[in-house]
Design an enzyme around this catalytic site. Structure first.
Site, short mmCIF file in Angstrom:
data_model
loop_
_atom_site.label_atom_id
_atom_site.label_comp_id
_atom_site.label_asym_id
_atom_site.label_seq_id
_atom_site.Cartn_x
_atom_site.Cartn_y
_atom_site.Cartn_z
N HIS A 1 0.83 -1.22 0.00
CA HIS A 1 0.00 0.00 0.00
C HIS A 1 0.85 1.25 0.00
O HIS A 1 0.43 2.30 -0.48
CB HIS A 1 -1.02 -0.06 1.13
CG HIS A 1 -2.09 -1.06 0.82
ND1 HIS A 1 -2.09 -2.31 1.35
CD2 HIS A 1 -3.11 -1.01 -0.08
CE1 HIS A 1 -3.10 -3.00 0.83
NE2 HIS A 1 -3.74 -2.22 -0.04
N GLU B 1 -10.46 -11.56 -5.11
CA GLU B 1 -9.04 -11.43 -4.79
C GLU B 1 -8.50 -12.56 -3.92
O GLU B 1 -7.40 -12.47 -3.40
CB GLU B 1 -8.74 -10.05 -4.18
CG GLU B 1 -9.67 -9.60 -3.09
CD GLU B 1 -9.37 -8.16 -2.63
OE1 GLU B 1 -8.36 -7.57 -3.02
OE2 GLU B 1 -10.18 -7.67 -1.83
N ASP C 1 -4.02 -8.85 -4.32
CA ASP C 1 -4.22 -9.88 -3.31
C ASP C 1 -4.36 -11.26 -3.96
O ASP C 1 -3.93 -12.26 -3.37
CB ASP C 1 -5.46 -9.57 -2.46
CG ASP C 1 -5.12 -8.60 -1.35
OD1 ASP C 1 -4.09 -8.80 -0.70
OD2 ASP C 1 -5.85 -7.62 -1.16
N CYS D 1 -8.85 -4.17 -11.15
CA CYS D 1 -8.41 -2.96 -10.46
C CYS D 1 -7.10 -3.13 -9.71
O CYS D 1 -6.61 -2.21 -9.07
CB CYS D 1 -9.50 -2.45 -9.51
SG CYS D 1 -9.82 -3.57 -8.15
#
Ligand code: PEP
Ligand code: MG
Length: 580
Positions: A190, A433, A457, A504
């Site tokens: 992140h 995910e 993920d 995404c």
């Protein structure tokens, strides 16, 4: 000059003075003292050395009393090192001869020692933490309360850190932090995603390098190729000044694509949306021609907050995004907290043993219903302002989806009773995910309005590779045949049930994968706003027949490395400027 290689996570090139944040966050800029101040500065150093030695001696007896003499002796050795006349001579030499401040001179001398020890082999290298300890002890006395930190920046710097947490990264001011590089971190951590959001060039996962650099040394960060160049020579500096300029020209040349549709050369329409973390990014999205927000990571509302946001705070953020997008779709993802984003238990504050497999995302929301309902109320209220969809992250079982949908129903009833406006037909989708969601995609397809593939993920959970860990970063690949087969399964399920599908995860923003994804049948991509123009350029340059051919070929390759080489070669033919 020294070149370090890491993982390129946010494009662009920046040149500037280093701000080194090691584990303790010290920043030691290269500053000079006036000639008239040299004598008093040497005295300041001596005073700090004395205090640091006394402190180390104090620690020696304290630890000896607690744990035994052999442990206390570690600090005895520190005290000896601090009072070593040779060390003193070297530091004073730099102050007297080069007019360096005592802080900078101390850091310089001790980091040189670290390098010498490391070069002498593993046994000597283990002494590095002692040297850092000694360095920090002296610096603490020199700097006192004046320790400079990220939040106190006044001039532009390049941040070099062991690691930055997502909230530290979120707090960076792009006007003052021209780029950053970290020893830790992976491609889809992140921290990396936030660098893209803030449009700060960044390289992560470099491995140990901070002891090779001092504050204010000139550094180049090449966020396109994943390079960090310490103390560059004249030639390299000139080359990079040129590259920095070229990169800006290339970016400017893409601006004219903004109002053109993302349509292949033979007429297939692709929807290009943006991923955001903060409402302020909406402007970037519109500037770059986003057709909507395909992923709004709302958990970033939490990261800086001292308490959970109120319903009105949620609503204010969402309504800002929805209004600014002015009729374009906005997919609001419910809280994806846990793992690397606020991993502590919300009540006890304790960390889980294995947070990536723990109480994160939808699981955490279903356990803390008040928090979840507060967010759902705010999203539903915002749905009266424009085309909002709700998306649940990390769904791994049908029961989770059913429970979450039931809660939406309950919240709708409450809002009805209160006379609040909302869109009763709001679309509800899930992120795919985890492998279990792929395997069950057929069933999910019957109960959901859309799918969004979270490849970050999905790769992590399919290949059992921590997305933040640079030690296994070589195994983390969207081109792994196992991952590609799962993506193909989801495409099939989405077609069978007529459920719209987009991607995404970071894979969708990497130009080497555009041909493949389109060729596999994907028609929606949601990417970091910065990447929209280059992905659009690729889309507009390809033909469906070529994309299908590329996808067929890739699906026959049995390993990630060969697949990447092939895809890179194909993408380079289309966009050589960004495919290295
Ligand atoms: C993903 O996992 O691919 C994703 C888009 O979600 P995040 O990166 O926020 O986990
Ligand atoms: Mg995810």
């Amino acid at each position: 000059m020294e070149i370090k290689r890491g993982i390129a996570v946010s494009p662009g090139v920046a040149i500037g003075p280093a701000m080194v944040l090691d584990a303790e966050g010290f920043r030691i800029p290269k500053r000079f003292v006036k000639e008239s101040a040299v004598v008093s500065e040497v005295r300041r150093l001596e005073h700090a050395l004395e205090k640091a030695r006394d402190e180390a001696l104090g620690n020696e007896s304290l630890i000896a009393g607690k744990l035994g003499h052999e442990y206390g002796a570690i600090f005895g050795a520190h005290a000896q090192m601090i009072s070593d006349p040779k060390l003193r001579r070297e530091i004073v030499g730099l102050i007297e001869e080069q007019s360096f401040t005592p802080e900078y001179a101390t850091s310089r001398v001790l980091r040189r020692y670290v390098q010498i020890f490391e070069a002498a082999g593993p046994a000597a290298a283990s002494r590095r933490s002692d040297l850092f300890d000694v360095e920090h002890r002296i610096l603490r006395h020199l700097l006192g309360e004046q320790r400079e930190e990220l939040s106190h920046l006044t001039t532009p710097v390049i941040v070099l850190a062991h690691d930055l947490t997502p909230s530290e990264t979120a707090g960076l001011d792009p006007k003052l932090v021209k780029a950053f590089a970290t020893e830790e971190g992976g491609r889809t951590s992140h921290t990396a995603i936030l660098a893209g959001a803030l449009e700060i060039p960044a390289v992560v996962g470099i491995g140990r390098f901070l002891n090779d650099v001092s504050g204010a040394d000139t550094v180049i960060i090449d966020g396109n190729r994943g390079l960090v160049i310490l103390s560059p020579d004249e030639k390299t500096l000139a080359e990079y000044e040129h590259t920095e300029e070229e990169f800006h020209h290339f970016e400017e040349s893409l601006v004219k694509l903004r109002d053109l549709p993302a349509i292949t050369a033979d007429g297939e329409r692709i929807t290009l949306m943006a991923n955001i973390e903060f409402p302020t990014e909406v402007e970037h999205c519109l500037d770059r021609g986003a057709e909507g927000i395909g992923l709004y990571r709302t958990e970033f509302l939490y990261l800086d907050a001292k308490r959970p946001p109120t319903e009105d705070e949620h609503y204010e953020a969402y309504s800002r995004v929805v209004s600014a997008m002015n009729g374009r779709p906005v997919v609001i993802r419910t809280l994806d907290l846990g793992a690397d984003k606020l991993a502590e238990d919300l009540e006890s504050g304790e960390r889980e043993r294995n947070p990536f497999l723990g109480l994160r995302s939808i699981r955490l929301c279903l356990r803390h219903l008040e928090i979840f309902k507060t967010q759902l109320r705010a999203i539903l209220r915002a749905s009266s302002l424009g085309p909002v969809s709700i998306m649940f992250p990390l769904v791994s079982t049908l029961m989770e989806l059913r429970q979450a949908k039931m809660l939406i129903g309950n919240v709708m009833e409450d809002l009805d009773e209160e006379g609040q406006k909302f869109n009763r037909a709001v679309a509800v989708g899930i992120m795919i995910e985890v492998p279990s969601a792929v395997i069950m995609a057929d069933q999910f397809g019957r109960e959901t309005d859309f799918f969004s593939l979270g490849t970050n993920d999905l790769i992590q959970y399919t290949l059992a590779v921590d997305r933040n860990n640079q030690n296994v970063a070589n195994l983390f690949s969207a081109a792994d045949p196992a991952v590609l087969r799962l993506i193909r399964m989801v495409v099939k399920a989405s077609k069978r049930h007529n459920v719209p599908l987009s991607v995404c995860g970071e894979m969708s923003a990497d130009p080497i994968y555009t041909l493949l994804l389109v060729g596999l049948g994907i028609r929606g991509l949601s990417v970091t706003p910065h990447s929209i123009p280059e992905i659009k350029k690729i889309v507009r340059s390809i033909k469906m027949s070529d994309a299908v051919k590329v996808a067929r070929k890739v699906m026959t390759i049995d390993n990630a490395r060969d697949a990447i080489n092939y895809l890179r070669g194909e993408a380079r033919k289309i966009l050589p400027e960004v495919v290295g």
